[in-house]
Design a protein around this motif. Structure first.
Motif, PDB file in Angstrom:
ATOM      1  N   GLU A 225      -4.577   1.866  10.217  1.00  0.00           N
ATOM      2  CA  GLU A 225      -3.936   1.465   8.961  1.00  0.00           C
ATOM      3  C   GLU A 225      -4.416   2.320   7.794  1.00  0.00           C
ATOM      4  O   GLU A 225      -3.619   2.767   6.955  1.00  0.00           O
ATOM      5  CB  GLU A 225      -4.245  -0.013   8.673  1.00  0.00           C
ATOM      6  N   ARG A 226      -5.725   2.538   7.734  1.00  0.00           N
ATOM      7  CA  ARG A 226      -6.271   3.317   6.622  1.00  0.00           C
ATOM      8  C   ARG A 226      -5.846   4.781   6.706  1.00  0.00           C
ATOM      9  O   ARG A 226      -5.632   5.428   5.677  1.00  0.00           O
ATOM     10  CB  ARG A 226      -7.794   3.170   6.580  1.00  0.00           C
ATOM     11  N   GLU A 227      -5.707   5.299   7.895  1.00  0.00           N
ATOM     12  CA  GLU A 227      -5.207   6.669   8.038  1.00  0.00           C
ATOM     13  C   GLU A 227      -3.768   6.765   7.533  1.00  0.00           C
ATOM     14  O   GLU A 227      -3.395   7.725   6.848  1.00  0.00           O
ATOM     15  CB  GLU A 227      -5.276   7.116   9.495  1.00  0.00           C
ATOM     16  N   PHE A 228      -2.952   5.766   7.853  1.00  0.00           N
ATOM     17  CA  PHE A 228      -1.574   5.742   7.338  1.00  0.00           C
ATOM     18  C   PHE A 228      -1.583   5.691   5.814  1.00  0.00           C
ATOM     19  O   PHE A 228      -0.826   6.411   5.150  1.00  0.00           O
ATOM     20  CB  PHE A 228      -0.820   4.530   7.900  1.00  0.00           C
ATOM     21  N   GLN A 229      -2.430   4.865   5.246  1.00  0.00           N
ATOM     22  CA  GLN A 229      -2.501   4.734   3.791  1.00  0.00           C
ATOM     23  C   GLN A 229      -2.865   6.067   3.136  1.00  0.00           C
ATOM     24  O   GLN A 229      -2.258   6.474   2.140  1.00  0.00           O
ATOM     25  CB  GLN A 229      -3.520   3.661   3.418  1.00  0.00           C
ATOM     26  N   ARG A 230      -3.865   6.741   3.683  1.00  0.00           N
ATOM     27  CA  ARG A 230      -4.267   8.035   3.129  1.00  0.00           C
ATOM     28  C   ARG A 230      -3.119   9.039   3.184  1.00  0.00           C
ATOM     29  O   ARG A 230      -2.848   9.749   2.213  1.00  0.00           O
ATOM     30  CB  ARG A 230      -5.477   8.598   3.888  1.00  0.00           C
ATOM     31  N   ALA A 231      -2.443   9.089   4.319  1.00  0.00           N
ATOM     32  CA  ALA A 231      -1.362  10.050   4.490  1.00  0.00           C
ATOM     33  C   ALA A 231      -0.179   9.719   3.591  1.00  0.00           C
ATOM     34  O   ALA A 231       0.474  10.615   3.053  1.00  0.00           O
ATOM     35  CB  ALA A 231      -0.925  10.082   5.955  1.00  0.00           C
ATOM     36  N   ALA A 232       0.107   8.434   3.417  1.00  0.00           N
ATOM     37  CA  ALA A 232       1.215   8.028   2.549  1.00  0.00           C
ATOM     38  C   ALA A 232       0.942   8.418   1.109  1.00  0.00           C
ATOM     39  O   ALA A 232       1.822   8.943   0.410  1.00  0.00           O
ATOM     40  CB  ALA A 232       1.447   6.520   2.665  1.00  0.00           C
ATOM     41  N   ARG A 233      -0.265   8.195   0.643  1.00  0.00           N
ATOM     42  CA  ARG A 233      -0.606   8.568  -0.727  1.00  0.00           C
ATOM     43  C   ARG A 233      -0.588  10.077  -0.900  1.00  0.00           C
ATOM     44  O   ARG A 233      -0.158  10.594  -1.940  1.00  0.00           O
ATOM     45  CB  ARG A 233      -1.955   7.979  -1.104  1.00  0.00           C
ATOM     46  N   ALA A 234      -1.053  10.799   0.118  1.00  0.00           N
ATOM     47  CA  ALA A 234      -1.019  12.263   0.045  1.00  0.00           C
ATOM     48  C   ALA A 234       0.418  12.778  -0.012  1.00  0.00           C
ATOM     49  O   ALA A 234       0.680  13.841  -0.577  1.00  0.00           O
ATOM     50  CB  ALA A 234      -1.742  12.860   1.252  1.00  0.00           C
ATOM     51  N   ALA A 235       1.346  12.008   0.560  1.00  0.00           N
ATOM     52  CA  ALA A 235       2.753  12.389   0.549  1.00  0.00           C
ATOM     53  C   ALA A 235       3.457  11.985  -0.742  1.00  0.00           C
ATOM     54  O   ALA A 235       4.661  12.217  -0.885  1.00  0.00           O
ATOM     55  CB  ALA A 235       3.474  11.770   1.744  1.00  0.00           C
TER      56      ALA A 235
END
Length: 288
Positions: A225-235
């Motif tokens: 979940e946290r990896e998804f969150q990081r990637a979403a914010r980076a996008a």
């Protein structure tokens, strides 16, 4: 043996600390655990810090590295992305109820609220949740300690507020909840309702002890979940929501993010042994 366990100085955090202290004591009845608030004397600027801010966490970790305490207990959703040298994520215990809930004036459900009712949120993801339930409600951005937000609803300044269900249960406030939201409509923040336990990286005996409260399923899901969150914010998404479950040694991750003004969501599934990159892959696919 005495272990000093530190939490943030808020009621929900203290309650989480007491629960985990009890779980650790069951692993070794000879242990004495002392609960410590960090920072010891928070000012208003600390109380207003957003959940992703590293300020309080950095101060707690500094106390750990100085040897002032032996164990830190955080909300997993509050952890910064980077872990400093000398600090180890020792355990993610079994997760509490991850759902969101509506606390409303008069205990009303979403369907019972009058059109234009003012519903407080503290993140874009919670604003998405309100609009998914009722597009005719007014979304108001309100941050600050949980008890302060609940008090504003109690006084009638707000018609309701979206908060995590777990701390309401933890503090015995279930009776104030108007509606518990289904996970598909009220997708939680990454790591919501999970605790993160940190220790000094050199404490091997303490790590072996805390292995007894580590929950593999919770760890796999929270990390994805946290990896998804990081990637979403980076996008470029202003926020992200994600929740994973484990079935037959497979992690199934559901994520929601904003892309060019539209809220989009999707799912990804992988074996628990091959989770690295799973959250980033889902975010990348949703970002298009």
């Amino acid at each position: 043996m005495i272990l000093r366990l530190a939490t943030r100085p808020r009621p929900a955090a203290r309650a989480r600390g007491r629960i985990l202290a009890g779980a650790i004591r069951t692993l070794d009845p000879d242990l004495e655990i002392q609960l410590v608030d960090l920072p010891a004397h928070p000012d208003e600027s600390f109380e207003r810090l957003p959940e992703h801010d590293t300020g309080p966490t950095a101060e707690m970790r500094a106390a750990l590295l100085r040897g002032d305490v032996e164990i830190l207990v955080h909300a997993a959703r509050d952890l910064p992305d980077d872990t400093p040298a000398g600090v180890r994520l020792a355990a993610i215990p079994r997760r509490e109820d991850p759902r969101e809930c509506l606390v409303s004036h008069g205990g009303l459900e979403f369907r019972e609220l009058e059109s234009g009712a003012r519903i407080a949120v503290d993140s874009p993801a919670r604003a998405w949740t309100v609009r998914a339930h009722r597009a005719d409600l007014e979304v108001v951005r309100v941050e600050g300690p949980l008890m302060d937000r609940l008090a504003r609803v109690e006084r009638g300044e707000l018609d309701g507020v979206i908060v995590a269900y777990a701390p309401m249960l933890r503090m015995g406030l279930r009776g104030r909840v108007g509606e518990i939201l289904k996970l598909d409509a009220g997708l939680p923040a990454a790591g919501q309702a999970a605790a993160a336990v940190e220790i000094h990286a050199g404490e091997q005996d303490l790590q072996r002890l805390l292995n007894g409260i580590d929950d593999s399923a919770a760890r796999w899901c929270v990390l994805a979940e946290r990896e998804f969150q990081r990637a979403a914010r980076a996008a470029g998404s202003p926020d992200a929501a994600a929740y994973g479950v484990v079935r037959d040694m497979e992690v199934r991750l559901r994520g929601r993010m904003e892309v060019e003004g539209r809220v989009v969501e999707g799912t990804e599934a992988r074996p628990a042994q091959r989770l690295e990159g799973m959250g980033a892959a889902l975010a990348g696919r949703l970002a298009g």
